[in-house]
Every structure is written in structure tokens, then in C-alpha cells.
Design a protein around this motif. Structure first.
Motif, PDB file in Angstrom:
ATOM      1  N   SER A 428      -1.008  46.626  46.422  1.00 43.55           N
ATOM      2  CA  SER A 428      -1.500  47.773  44.682  1.00 43.55           C
ATOM      3  C   SER A 428      -1.376  45.988  43.939  1.00 43.55           C
ATOM      4  CB  SER A 428      -1.189  48.610  44.409  1.00 43.55           C
ATOM      5  OG  SER A 428      -1.376  48.973  45.487  1.00 43.55           O
ATOM      6  N   GLY A 429      -2.952  45.565  42.714  1.00 44.93           N
ATOM      7  CA  GLY A 429      -2.679  44.772  41.787  1.00 44.93           C
ATOM      8  C   GLY A 429      -3.184  43.474  42.520  1.00 44.93           C
ATOM      9  N   ALA A 430      -3.301  43.219  43.722  1.00 48.90           N
ATOM     10  CA  ALA A 430      -3.063  41.641  43.970  1.00 48.90           C
ATOM     11  C   ALA A 430      -4.514  41.516  44.240  1.00 48.90           C
ATOM     12  CB  ALA A 430      -2.537  41.666  45.293  1.00 48.90           C
ATOM     13  N   GLY A 431      -4.071  40.121  43.915  1.00 47.27           N
ATOM     14  CA  GLY A 431      -5.427  39.660  43.681  1.00 47.27           C
ATOM     15  C   GLY A 431      -6.509  38.849  45.727  1.00 47.27           C
ATOM     16  N   HIS A 432      -6.863  38.203  45.898  1.00 48.52           N
ATOM     17  CA  HIS A 432      -7.101  37.177  46.994  1.00 48.52           C
ATOM     18  C   HIS A 432      -6.319  36.590  48.011  1.00 48.52           C
ATOM     19  CE1 HIS A 432     -10.234  36.010  49.676  1.00 48.52           C
ATOM     20  NE2 HIS A 432     -10.208  34.842  49.354  1.00 48.52           N
ATOM     21  N   MET A 433      -5.246  35.995  46.680  1.00 52.13           N
ATOM     22  CA  MET A 433      -3.970  35.141  47.139  1.00 52.13           C
ATOM     23  C   MET A 433      -2.941  36.726  47.137  1.00 52.13           C
ATOM     24  SD  MET A 433      -6.602  32.970  46.202  1.00 52.13           S
ATOM     25  CE  MET A 433      -6.228  32.339  44.406  1.00 52.13           C
ATOM     26  N   VAL A 434      -2.399  37.285  47.582  1.00 54.76           N
ATOM     27  CA  VAL A 434      -1.849  38.198  47.157  1.00 54.76           C
ATOM     28  C   VAL A 434      -0.609  37.470  47.287  1.00 54.76           C
ATOM     29  CG1 VAL A 434      -0.139  39.423  48.998  1.00 54.76           C
ATOM     30  CG2 VAL A 434      -2.392  40.026  49.136  1.00 54.76           C
ATOM     31  N   PRO A 435       0.067  36.122  47.884  1.00 57.26           N
ATOM     32  CA  PRO A 435       1.406  35.681  47.241  1.00 57.26           C
ATOM     33  C   PRO A 435       1.428  35.590  46.227  1.00 57.26           C
ATOM     34  CG  PRO A 435       0.876  35.393  49.811  1.00 57.26           C
ATOM     35  CD  PRO A 435      -0.294  35.610  49.158  1.00 57.26           C
ATOM     36  N   GLN A 436       0.764  35.133  45.617  1.00 58.02           N
ATOM     37  CA  GLN A 436       0.649  34.499  44.561  1.00 58.02           C
ATOM     38  C   GLN A 436       0.555  35.398  43.796  1.00 58.02           C
ATOM     39  OE1 GLN A 436      -2.568  31.473  43.456  1.00 58.02           O
ATOM     40  NE2 GLN A 436      -2.847  32.022  41.784  1.00 58.02           N
ATOM     41  N   TYR A 437      -0.017  36.606  43.914  1.00 58.54           N
ATOM     42  CA  TYR A 437      -0.492  37.296  42.367  1.00 58.54           C
ATOM     43  C   TYR A 437       0.636  38.703  42.382  1.00 58.54           C
ATOM     44  CZ  TYR A 437      -5.350  36.021  41.843  1.00 58.54           C
ATOM     45  OH  TYR A 437      -5.981  35.000  41.378  1.00 58.54           O
ATOM     46  N   ARG A 438       0.567  39.452  43.709  1.00 62.12           N
ATOM     47  CA  ARG A 438       2.253  39.907  43.510  1.00 62.12           C
ATOM     48  C   ARG A 438       3.473  39.070  44.695  1.00 62.12           C
ATOM     49  NH1 ARG A 438      -0.128  41.310  40.021  1.00 62.12           N
ATOM     50  NH2 ARG A 438      -0.805  43.664  39.543  1.00 62.12           N
ATOM     51  N   PRO A 439       3.776  38.300  44.017  1.00 66.28           N
ATOM     52  CA  PRO A 439       5.352  37.499  44.939  1.00 66.28           C
ATOM     53  C   PRO A 439       6.089  38.060  45.568  1.00 66.28           C
ATOM     54  CG  PRO A 439       5.599  37.218  42.858  1.00 66.28           C
ATOM     55  CD  PRO A 439       4.089  37.525  43.393  1.00 66.28           C
ATOM     56  N   VAL A 440       6.251  39.244  44.929  1.00 70.51           N
ATOM     57  CA  VAL A 440       7.835  40.496  45.394  1.00 70.51           C
ATOM     58  C   VAL A 440       7.128  41.172  46.663  1.00 70.51           C
ATOM     59  CG1 VAL A 440       9.361  41.837  45.289  1.00 70.51           C
ATOM     60  CG2 VAL A 440       8.800  39.923  43.534  1.00 70.51           C
ATOM     61  N   GLN A 441       6.142  41.717  46.103  1.00 68.87           N
ATOM     62  CA  GLN A 441       5.752  42.743  47.503  1.00 68.87           C
ATOM     63  C   GLN A 441       4.980  41.889  48.505  1.00 68.87           C
ATOM     64  OE1 GLN A 441       5.173  42.712  43.930  1.00 68.87           O
ATOM     65  NE2 GLN A 441       5.176  44.683  43.825  1.00 68.87           N
ATOM     66  N   ALA A 442       4.457  40.908  48.658  1.00 70.48           N
ATOM     67  CA  ALA A 442       4.503  39.662  49.579  1.00 70.48           C
ATOM     68  C   ALA A 442       5.903  39.322  50.267  1.00 70.48           C
ATOM     69  CB  ALA A 442       3.380  38.995  49.327  1.00 70.48           C
ATOM     70  N   TYR A 443       6.474  39.608  49.879  1.00 73.37           N
ATOM     71  CA  TYR A 443       7.857  38.652  50.641  1.00 73.37           C
ATOM     72  C   TYR A 443       8.191  40.222  51.243  1.00 73.37           C
ATOM     73  CZ  TYR A 443      12.120  37.457  51.481  1.00 73.37           C
ATOM     74  OH  TYR A 443      13.545  36.558  52.462  1.00 73.37           O
ATOM     75  N   ALA A 444       8.471  41.183  50.549  1.00 73.08           N
ATOM     76  CA  ALA A 444       9.341  42.440  50.914  1.00 73.08           C
ATOM     77  C   ALA A 444       7.708  43.133  52.709  1.00 73.08           C
ATOM     78  CB  ALA A 444       8.565  43.761  50.061  1.00 73.08           C
ATOM     79  N   MET A 445       6.427  42.731  52.620  1.00 67.93           N
ATOM     80  CA  MET A 445       5.346  42.420  53.426  1.00 67.93           C
ATOM     81  C   MET A 445       5.733  42.151  54.774  1.00 67.93           C
ATOM     82  SD  MET A 445       2.098  42.364  53.133  1.00 67.93           S
ATOM     83  CE  MET A 445       1.947  40.126  53.083  1.00 67.93           C
TER      84      MET A 445
END
Length: 455
Positions: A428-445
Motif C-alpha cells: 500500500s502506498g508504494a509506486g513502481h519502485m517499491v523499496p524506494q517508496y516503502r522501504p520498511v514494508q519492502a524489507y519486511a516483505m
């Protein structure tokens, strides 16, 4: 054309011990690096005229036992150093101001290198620092050749770094047009493992973010039907406009009549020049005219190219930093005089030859753990496309669409299938580059996927 002396020098570097590629210091960073890092070239053709640049980062956790992960950005033609400096790499820029002549580097607290050894590969040849000794005339490539040369790179990497091969878990990750690169490379590995057990790569799984699926299907296809319902669902076009589109184009928004094209153009125009990679983010383009490019996946869509949906890539600081001669020397890169400037994205002769990678997926999913993920505010490759094709494969659902949590907050939504843990996930709230836009959630994923934990 490169001089003979430079060719000999480069050949010696390629055949040298891996210590020759170790980065001992980096401009903009004081003291020891967070972990050992290596940067160099490996040949990917028999005559050793085509070279891919890799930046290898050892894990900050337990490099001797942590998995190895390959990262690929897309384009085609965009550098995976985007992933290093703006997404999940260990070091980021302190400021995004490209007027600063000597950018400073800072730790990325959400780097995937905390738990994995990471390879950032500039592929195909011609991207970033990667080059051919024959010059620009040898840069033309396509989907098939890219897969073949990426596999050659991996074989060369494991030969140079044998301690990272063998039984160590290996994963492949990436985003955007890497949605083409990755399944083709995974299938090439699968075939090589079957035919040549002595060259077996211990691939455990792969994850694709906001990925293209082909040049005749999905959002990478000409006249794709997915962006309009995404735009309507996010309030970028009105109910009135949507009704007109349905009347002119039909239920799939893909009619070919002139009235349909007119209504599509009008709809996108009304949406305005929004950031195609994150519809809620401002558009920042630190490109000069030479470097500014439209993503190739938009090249055949006249409506999208002419009005609205702007490609917004903030790569100004990386462009300054990676064209600094001291940085090039620290990374053991060829001089600018021989291979040209580093650019975030380069336009060269790339032929899109794969109609669809969906035919690869049933076999790959049964063989390797697979995660397809999407930022849900990306209009470049909307989540609606990947949600549809993942469900269309026909695998039985283990757990239907539900929220997944990070820090007791909804991080997105996930659907899991019974087939080998196959998963589709949104952030949620992430754009095309997920780790850039939502780094905490991307790390958990990433952590949950690598550790084979429940989302």
C-alpha cells in the motif's frame, strides 16, 4: 573502438583474483564500508568482447551462510544501480540535490544486505558501465540474448566466487521490465540444471516487482487495457468520462475505433501530467535532454506518450556521482573516454522479442518459490494487471485476498496459492519502485519471502 592497451588491461583484470575487484574506499563515504563490496566486469560471450558490470555486496549479517540474491532493474536499458542507491542497496545519497559536486553517502537502514549477499547487475550490455569492446555497434540485443548473457554472467560469477555457489541458497529479484528478464533467466537456469548437473545453480526462488509480462500481453503490450480502470479506480478520471470510454471502447477499454482512441486521449489528458511511477508523488526529473527517456514499455502507446502520465525519474545525484572519475576508479570501471558516460537509462537497439512470459510461469511456479508483488499506486504497471494474470493461471487458492501487516499496520494485501507457496502481494502506498517508496514494508516483505515465512 578501445585501444589495444586498454583491451589487454581489461583482460588481465577479468582473469585476476577476486581481490582485484574489492572496493577499498568510496568517495563520499568515510571509514570502512558496512560490509565487503566488489565491483568489476565479467565477460558474457565466448570471444570475451561483451562485459557486464556487477557490484557485489556481502551480507552485513552472516555472509558465509546468508543467501545470495541477484537484483535486476528494467527499462529495458535502465541500470540496477538504481536499486543500489535509491532502493534496497546498503548506501544512499545524503541529499537529492544534483548541484552538490561531491555527494555524500549514508547508510540505508532498510537495506536487503542486512540479511543477504546482493549482486546488482547492470544488464544488458550497454547499460550503465557495461560495455562491448566493439563499441556501440555491438550493443543491439533482445530478450533472448539478454537471458543467455545473464546466465553466462552467473556461470562466470560462480566460477570467480565459488564460495557463493554450491548448496548456498540463491534467489533472483527485480522490477519493471525485469518481469521479462527474470522468468526467462529462471527458465534458462532450470534447463541448464537439468542438462548440466556440474553447473547446477541452487536457485530456490524469485520475486518480481511491478513486472511486465510480455510485449503482446499486459501493460507492456500495445494498447493495454489496464491503465484506464486503474485511473478510474484511483479517482483520476470521472464517472462521466469512464461511461464514455466504456461506450466507445467496450468493457475492456481496448477498442480500435477512432472514437475509442479519441476518448482515451481525452481521458488521459484530463488526468494531467501525473507521475506514472507514483500517481500521488510529485514529478521530479533531474535529467537533461540527453538523458531523459520514455520507458520503452510506453513507446507504442501514442496516447500515453503525447499527454499525461509523465516518466519521473530522479537520478540527478547518481548521474553526478557515477560520472566522477574518482568514483569510476574506486569501482574499477573503464574510463568515460572509452565507454562513455554512465546514465541511469540508455536508449540502444533493444528488440522486444517475447510476446508473453506467462507460458513460463506454470513450470517455474511448480519448481521454485515465486512472489509477484506490486506497489498499488503505480500507473506504469498497475497492480490490476498482475492480480489478473496470477489468478488466471488456475492454481487453487490457499488463502484469498487479505491484509498483511508490518508493525501492526496494514502494509498491503496478499493472495496465496496452494502451488509451492505461490503468492501475489500488494504494498500500500508504494509506486513502481517499491523499496524506494516503502522501504520498511519492502524489507519486511523480502525477509518473509527469503525466510519462507507467512505474510
Amino acid at each position: 573502438m578501445l585501444s589495444l592497451a586498454l583491451l589487454v588491461t581489461n583482460a588481465l583484470l577479468v582473469s585476476a583474483a577476486i581481490e582485484e575487484d574489492e572496493i577499498t574506499s568510496l568517495p563520499g563515504w568515510e571509514g570502512a564500508l558496512p560490509s565487503r563490496q566488489y565491483s568489476g566486469y565479467l565477460p558474457v560471450n565466448e570471444e570475451k568482447s561483451r562485459f557486464l558490470h556487477y557490484w557485489f555486496v556481502e551480507s552485513e549479517g552472516s555472509p558465509s551462510t546468508d543467501p545470495l540474491v541477484l537484483w535486476l532493474n528494467g527499462g529495458p536499458g535502465c541500470s540496477s544501480l538504481d536499486g543500489y542507491f535509491y532502493e534496497q542497496g546498503p548506501l544512499h545519497f545524503e541529499s537529492n540535490d544534483p548541484s552538490i559536486p561531491n555527494p555524500k553517502l549514508v547508510r540505508n537502514p532498510n537495506t536487503w544486505c542486512k540479511m543477504a549477499n546482493m549482486i546488482f547487475l547492470e544488464s544488458p550490455v550497454g547499460v550503465g558501465y557495461s560495455y562491448s569492446t566493439k563499441g556501440e555497434s555491438d550493443l543491439a540485443t533482445n530478450d533472448t540474448r539478454t537471458a543467455e548473457e545473464n546466465l553466462r554472467f552467473l556461470d562466470a560469477f560462480f566460477a570467480a566466487y565459488p564460495e557463493y555457489g554450491g548448496n548456498r541458497d540463491f534467489y533472483i529479484s527485480g522490477e519493471s521490465y525485469a518481469g521479462i528478464y527474470i522468468p526467462m533467466l529462471v527458465d534458462a537456469i532450470r534447463i541448464q540444471n537439468e542438462k548440466s548437473p556440474s553447473m547446477r545453480i541452487n536457485l530456490k526462488g524469485f520475486l518480481v516487482g511491478n513486472g511486465c509480462t510480455g510485449n503482446k500481453v499486459g501493460v507492456c503490450a500495445d494498447g493495454n487495457p489496464y491503465r484506464i480502470p486503474f485511473m478510474y479506480g484511483h479517482g483520476l478520471i470521472s464517472e462521466e468520462v469512464n461511461v464514455k470510454l466504456l461506450q466507445a471502447c467496450g468493457p475492456h477499454y481496448n477498442g480500435t475505433a477512432f472514437t475509442c482512441r479519441e476518448e482515451l486521449q481525452s481521458a488521459v489528458s484530463r488526468a494531467g501530467s501525473i507521475n506514472i511511477y507514483d500517481i500521488y508523488a510529485p514529478c521530479v526529473n533531474n535529467f537533461d535532454d540527453e538523458n531523459r527517456v520514455f520507458p520503452v514499455l510506453l513507446r507504442d502507446d501514442d496516447v500515453v506518450k503525447r499527454v499525461g502520465l509523465t516518466d519521473c525519474i530522479d537520478a540527478g545525484v547518481a548521474t553526478v556521482y557515477l560520472n566522477n572519475e574518482e568514483v569510476r576508479k574506486a569501482l574499477h570501471m573503464m574510463p568515460e573516454a572509452d565507454i562513455g558516460k554512465w546514465k541511469m537509462c540508455k536508449m540502444f537497439g533493444y528488440e522486444r522479442t517475447i510476446d508473453s512470459v506467462l507460458t513460463f510461469y506454470p513450470t517455474l511456479i511448480r519448481t521454485y518459490r515465486t512472489l509477484i508483488y506490486n506497489g498499488n499506486v503505480d500507473a506504469c504497471v498497475p497492480y490490476t494487471d498482475n492480480e489478473e494474470w496470477t489468478s488466471s493461471l488456475g492454481f487453487s487458492v490457499k488463502e484469498p485476498w487479505r491484509p498483511w501487516l508490518v508493525d501492526e499496520q496494514v502494509a498491503g494485501y496478499v493472495t496465496t496459492y496452494n502451488e509451492n507457496g505461490f503468492t501475489f502481494l500488494t504494498v500500500s502506498g508504494a509506486g513502481h519502485m517499491v523499496p524506494q517508496y516503502r522501504p520498511v514494508q519492502a524489507y519486511a516483505m523480502f525477509e518473509r519471502f527469503i525466510k519462507n515465512q507467512e505474510f
